[in-house]
Design an enzyme around this catalytic site. Structure first.
Site, mmCIF file in Angstrom:
data_model
loop_
_atom_site.group_PDB
_atom_site.id
_atom_site.type_symbol
_atom_site.label_atom_id
_atom_site.label_comp_id
_atom_site.label_asym_id
_atom_site.label_seq_id
_atom_site.Cartn_x
_atom_site.Cartn_y
_atom_site.Cartn_z
ATOM 1 N N GLY A 42 88.364 29.064 7.097
ATOM 2 C CA GLY A 42 89.483 28.140 7.085
ATOM 3 C C GLY A 42 89.071 26.689 6.995
ATOM 4 C CG ASP A 63 80.915 32.927 6.210
ATOM 5 O OD1 ASP A 63 80.900 34.099 6.641
ATOM 6 O OD2 ASP A 63 81.822 32.115 6.478
ATOM 7 C CB SER A 70 94.038 38.646 7.950
ATOM 8 O OG SER A 70 92.645 38.787 8.196
ATOM 9 C CG LEU A 72 93.524 36.297 0.963
ATOM 10 C CD1 LEU A 72 94.145 37.178 -0.120
ATOM 11 C CD2 LEU A 72 92.252 35.636 0.471
ATOM 12 N NE ARG A 74 92.229 31.587 9.182
ATOM 13 C CZ ARG A 74 92.445 32.890 9.085
ATOM 14 N NH1 ARG A 74 93.548 33.350 8.519
ATOM 15 N NH2 ARG A 74 91.546 33.754 9.546
ATOM 16 C CG ASP A 131 84.800 31.607 13.904
ATOM 17 O OD1 ASP A 131 83.581 31.740 14.146
ATOM 18 O OD2 ASP A 131 85.483 32.511 13.393
ATOM 19 C CG ASN A 132 80.246 31.269 16.827
ATOM 20 O OD1 ASN A 132 79.162 31.040 17.374
ATOM 21 N ND2 ASN A 132 80.361 31.413 15.511
ATOM 22 C CB CYS A 173 74.470 15.335 20.463
ATOM 23 S SG CYS A 173 74.087 16.139 22.054
ATOM 24 C CB CYS A 190 92.324 31.925 14.292
ATOM 25 S SG CYS A 190 91.209 32.714 13.118
#
Length: 273
Positions: A42, A63, A70, A72, A74, A131-132, A173, A190
């Protein structure tokens, strides 16, 4: 003065070139720059889109995930026909169609202590589109140790935040902002909490803006400031950030001098003095 830009490039980047603070020199700087984007979801999607469109010459995309339906709502560099494909492959194909000036280096892997330093090596800027918390702390530590600027972004439901760690003298930082991660499960992802699809687009676009300003050396970044937005009420707040002199990574007497000093588990704690 074209600074080596050919006619096609003069046409493609004409709206940059006529800007007083970009011009041919700024566009040439973008074409000669390199950015590592960690995450092709996202946040990573708009970051990759706009950095490629701007003519950043070398984009690394990291990645290890595959496209799901699911995503798509975003993750706009992927489409229906990409379901099941590696996200790095789908994103690279998107960039190739958008701008042939950009060289894409794909890394189908998860950032880990044994590869983080090698991944970052040779890039001008790193973008945290993850996302972590584990990966965020790891990227932060690697960027501090290599003195590489880092753009951080995060989203939650209708909310998002952005900051930039320039790695200049006195720059904070990520550990100055969050000394440790919240307890496991305290912040749902999410898939559990949901996210308004446009919010990652908003935050990722701000991150891309920050990166471009760094590369052309113009404007004032969010270094030392945390930019927050709540899209539900379109409320925006900027919170000052300060370097923590006792920070275990960027402080006056850092305890972390190598990635191996940290076990990236148990809330990503750094070793105590």
């Amino acid at each position: 003065m074209s600074l080596g830009l050919d006619q096609t490039q003069l046409d493609r980047y004409s709206r940059h070139i006529i800007l007083d603070h970009v011009g041919p020199a700024g566009q040439a700087a973008l074409l000669n720059s390199s950015v590592l984007v960690v995450g092709a979801g996202g946040l990573g999607s708009p970051i990759v889109q706009y950095l490629a469109a701007a003519g950043v010459g070398r984009l690394g995309i990291v990645d290890d995930d595959r496209v799901e339906r699911s995503n798509l709502q975003r993750q706009v560099v992927h489409g229906e026909s990409d379901i099941g494909r590696l996200k790095v492959e789908s994103a690279a194909e998107f960039v190739a169609e958008l701008n042939p000036d950009v060289t894409v280096e794909t890394h189908d892997l998860r950032v880990a202590p044994d590869n983080a330093m090698e991944l970052i090596d040779g890039y001008d800027v790193v973008v945290d589109a993850t996302d972590n918390f584990r990966t965020r702390f790891l990227l932060n530590d690697a960027c501090v140790l290599t003195e590489t600027p880092l753009s951080h972004g995060a989203v939650y439901r209708f909310e998002g935040q952005v900051t930039t760690f320039e790695r200049e003298e006195g720059s904070p930082c990520y550990r100055c902002l969050f000394p440790e991660a919240p307890p496991e499960g305290a912040v749902p992802d999410c898939a559990t909490a949901g996210v308004l699809g446009v919010v990652p687009g908003l935050i990722g676009t701000i991150q891309a803006t920050e990166v471009i300003k760094l590369l052309i050396e113009y404007g004032e970044t969010l270094d030392g400031r945390l930019w927050n937005v709540d899209a539900a009420g379109m409320d925006v707040e900027t919170v000052p950030l300060r370097r923590n002199p006792d920070c275990p990574v960027c402080g006056d007497d850092p305890a972390v001098t190598a990635i191996e000093d940290v076990k990236y588990a148990d809330r990503c704690r750094a070793p105590s003095e």
